[in-house]
Enzyme design. Structure first.
Site, PDB file in Angstrom:
ATOM      1  N   SER A  65       0.790  -1.220   0.000  1.00 53.82           N
ATOM      2  CA  SER A  65       0.000   0.000   0.000  1.00 53.82           C
ATOM      3  C   SER A  65       0.831   1.283   0.000  1.00 53.82           C
ATOM      4  CB  SER A  65      -0.944  -0.051   1.196  1.00 53.82           C
ATOM      5  OG  SER A  65      -1.860   0.989   1.143  1.00 53.82           O
ATOM      6  N   ARG A 506       4.182   6.650  15.793  1.00 56.05           N
ATOM      7  CA  ARG A 506       3.560   7.830  15.192  1.00 56.05           C
ATOM      8  C   ARG A 506       3.156   8.822  16.285  1.00 56.05           C
ATOM      9  NH1 ARG A 506       3.231   6.484   9.958  1.00 56.05           N
ATOM     10  NH2 ARG A 506       2.426   4.445   9.348  1.00 56.05           N
TER      11      ARG A 506
HETATM   12  C1  G16 Z   1      -3.221   0.743   6.509  1.00 61.85           C
HETATM   13  C2  G16 Z   1      -4.554   0.497   7.174  1.00 61.85           C
HETATM   14  C3  G16 Z   1      -5.149   1.804   7.621  1.00 61.85           C
HETATM   15  C4  G16 Z   1      -4.166   2.537   8.521  1.00 61.85           C
HETATM   16  C5  G16 Z   1      -2.806   2.667   7.837  1.00 61.85           C
HETATM   17  C6  G16 Z   1      -1.744   3.221   8.745  1.00 61.85           C
HETATM   18  O1  G16 Z   1      -3.422   1.531   5.374  1.00 61.85           O
HETATM   19  O2  G16 Z   1      -5.399  -0.176   6.264  1.00 61.85           O
HETATM   20  O3  G16 Z   1      -6.360   1.536   8.275  1.00 61.85           O
HETATM   21  O4  G16 Z   1      -4.636   3.788   8.852  1.00 61.85           O
HETATM   22  O5  G16 Z   1      -2.358   1.403   7.398  1.00 61.85           O
HETATM   23  O6  G16 Z   1      -1.586   2.355   9.828  1.00 61.85           O
HETATM   24  P1  G16 Z   1      -0.428   2.517  10.883  1.00 61.85           P
HETATM   25  O7  G16 Z   1      -0.551   3.898  11.415  1.00 61.85           O
HETATM   26  O8  G16 Z   1      -0.708   1.453  11.902  1.00 61.85           O
HETATM   27  O9  G16 Z   1       0.874   2.332  10.171  1.00 61.85           O
HETATM   28  P2  G16 Z   1      -2.747   1.164   3.978  1.00 61.85           P
HETATM   29  O10 G16 Z   1      -3.405   2.099   3.038  1.00 61.85           O
HETATM   30  O11 G16 Z   1      -1.276   1.391   4.135  1.00 61.85           O
HETATM   31  O12 G16 Z   1      -3.099  -0.278   3.771  1.00 61.85           O
END
Ligand code: G16
Length: 542
Positions: A65, A506
């Site tokens: 992603s 974060r």
């Molecule tokens: C994924 C999750 C999201 C989340 C993001 C960041 O997004 O599907 O729900 O907000 O990661 O997560 P974290 O702050 O835990 O790193 P994506 O678009 O990267 O699949």
């Protein structure tokens, strides 16, 4: 059993680096692509078990992603197109971390615990993003499926939400749509055209949209979809993957975190732009004003636009359905206040990760869920959809019109998961119907200035949180330090949490002014660095 012998043999072709430990995080496994071959093979195995267990087709999406191109990852998709259930995330972690000679034991353990009848058939859909490592890693998934004698269908290059959609369509025997990429384009674009063709005098300005494809799969797929839209939306694609690097200085995550437009894009004042992320499950909008100032319309603004629109239509249709908005701690304080106090909507807060928001949204007739980073969608209960459908034949003109518009909007939504393409079309349709400019949308409320930072620590698991991640419970003293720092800033709010997709902690802050939000984020980052084992030098002020 012959299957296990085959798994044993084939798993040697996908060896696990000894000692490597990975967690099924916010959205699956994610790390440098060089360390994932064994994980992919094993997720192929797990998908077979899950398919037998649910008597349905399961999805496996190879993507990291928003992460950099060098990373990769995998997301597991359950039968209705939702994220895999938490109990199976635990199995996924156990399987991924089993040393080579324990693999069969761990596999048999899951089979026994879940009473998986290995004589039954299994079906797995596999998809991948455009990363250079994705082809080889999706082969490893397919290898895992075959080793346990499962059947697979390789959808090749698709966006994550497209694969979620295929799984749901297939398992509902077409009840949700046709399980093909063309079927997806047809369903969404026809719903979009049904809505926009009734909007009088749509100008070219209203039809044109600048889209940043993050140099990823979203660009490819939007380009493929364009003919289906029959000119009702005229997309100018940039960061389309022809030259730039995936997610590098572009894409939804970059724009949201940097609070700036993608590098190298030529935006005219007032022009409406949006950015997808690397697998097209997130979207954010933005524009530059006449003074060249950048304005971001993130997931909170999107949720506000959509929920307000749906609420108005429900009133016009005379439908008494409960509608709620689900957010996370990252939601801007102004958005929550606007939704609760002005719109009188129910607002809920959950932990980060669409899987958490999705489940809370399911508790309502209509659940609009969005993370501030632009990841979200709308869910409708079966009963709500039926009521809307019935009203489409109502004798009262106004109610019938509102219900038909609701029905077409529902057809535009990918209810399985956040979907940049589907969200974009819904937003464009709403703006068209309301004759609203991006500036008018932006003016609904004013965001509190905010800042997001990342801190490197030696082990991010030392940070433990509670209260939907708004407070830390460890390490000792961190929450007290944050409270002290927040108290120094007007309208201050801050929280920290370990990322589930990157090896960082974060930090989020908001305050009355940008200087104050920036200072607070820096001060909290320093506290994290000092109390949670920071590495690589103390964070510098912005
Ligand atoms: C994924 C999750 C999201 C989340 C993001 C960041 O997004 O599907 O729900 O907000 O990661 O997560 P974290 O702050 O835990 O790193 P994506 O678009 O990267 O699949």
């Amino acid at each position: 059993m012959a299957q296990f012998e085959e798994v044993s043999k084939k798993s040697k072709l996908h060896p696990k680096p000894v000692g490597l430990v990975l967690q099924y995080g916010t959205a699956g496994f994610r790390t440098n692509a060089d360390h994932l071959d064994h994980v992919m093979f094993r997720m192929g195995l797990l998908a077979v078990l899950r398919s037998i267990n649910t008597k349905a087709t399961i999805g496996v999406m190879v993507t990291a992603s928003h992460n950099p191109e060098e990373d990769n990852g995998v997301k597991l998709i359950d039968p209705m197109g939702e994220m895999v259930t938490p109990a199976w995330e635990v199995y996924a972690t156990q399987l991924a971390n089993a040393e080579q000679d324990h693999l069969i034991t761990v596999l048999k353990d899951i089979i026994q615990k879940e009473s998986v009848d290995m004589t039954q058939e299994a079906h797995v859909f596999v998809g991948k993003d455009t990363r250079s490592s994705s082809a080889r890693l999706s082969e490893a998934v397919l290898d895992g499926v075959t080793a346990l004698h499962g059947h697979s269908k390789d959808y090749g290059l698709v966006t994550t939400p497209q694969l979620h959609y295929m799984v749901c369509c297939y398992n509902t025997q077409g009840g949700y749509g046709e399980a093909s990429v063309e079927g997806y384009y047809r369903k969404l674009s026809q719903a979009f055209i049904r809505i926009t063709k009734h909007v009088p005098n749509r100008t070219d300005d209203q039809k044109c949209l600048l889209v940043d494809g993050a140099n990823g799969i979203g660009a490819l797929k939007l380009h493929e979809m364009e003919p289906y839209l029959q000119g009702e939306l005229q997309v100018s694609l940039f960061c389309d993957g022809t030259s730039g690097k995936l997610n590098y200085q572009c894409g939804a995550d970059f724009v949201k975190v940097q609070q700036n437009s993608p590098k190298g894009i030529d935006m005219k004042a007032g022009e409406r732009c949006c950015s997808f992320d690397g697998d097209a499950d997130r979207i954010v909008y933005y524009y530059n004003d006449d003074q060249g100032r950048f304005h971001l319309l993130d997931g909170d603004k999107i949720a506000t636009l959509i929920s307000t629109f749906l609420k108005e239509l429900l009133t016009q249709a005379g439908l008494d359905l409960e509608i709620a908005v689900v957010q996370t701690a990252y939601a801007n304080g102004s958005s929550t206040r606007y939704l609760e106090e002005t719109m009188k909507l129910i607002v809920r807060c959950t932990k980060t990760g669409v899987k958490h928001l999705h489940h809370v949204a399911q508790e309502f007739d209509i659940g609009v869920y969005f993370e501030a980073n632009g990841h979200g969608t709308v869910l409708l209960s079966k009963a709500a959809e039926e009521k809307i459908q019935q009203l489409c034949n109502d004798s009262d003109g106004e109610r019938q019109r509102a219900a038909t518009l609701l029905k077409n909007s529902v057809d535009l939504i990918n209810q399985t998961v956040g979907d940049a393409i589907s969200d974009m079309l819904l937003i464009e349709a709403i703006l068209a119907i309301r004759g609203m400019t991006v500036q008018q949308w932006d003016a609904i409320y004013t965001d509190l200035p905010n800042r997001q930072l990342k801190v490197k620590v030696s082990d991010r698991r030392v940070i433990e949180t509670t209260d939907a991640e708004r407070k830390t419970v460890s390490p000792a003293g961190l929450q007290e330090a944050i409270d002290r720092l927040v108290g120094k800033h007007q309208h201050g709010r801050s929280f920290v949490r370990p990322s589930g997709t990157e090896d960082v902690v974060r930090v989020y802050s908001e305050a009355a002014t940008q200087e104050s939000a920036d200072a607070l984020a820096h001060e909290v980052s320093l506290a994290v660095y000092r109390l949670a084992g920071g590495v690589g030098g103390e964070p510098k002020p912005l």
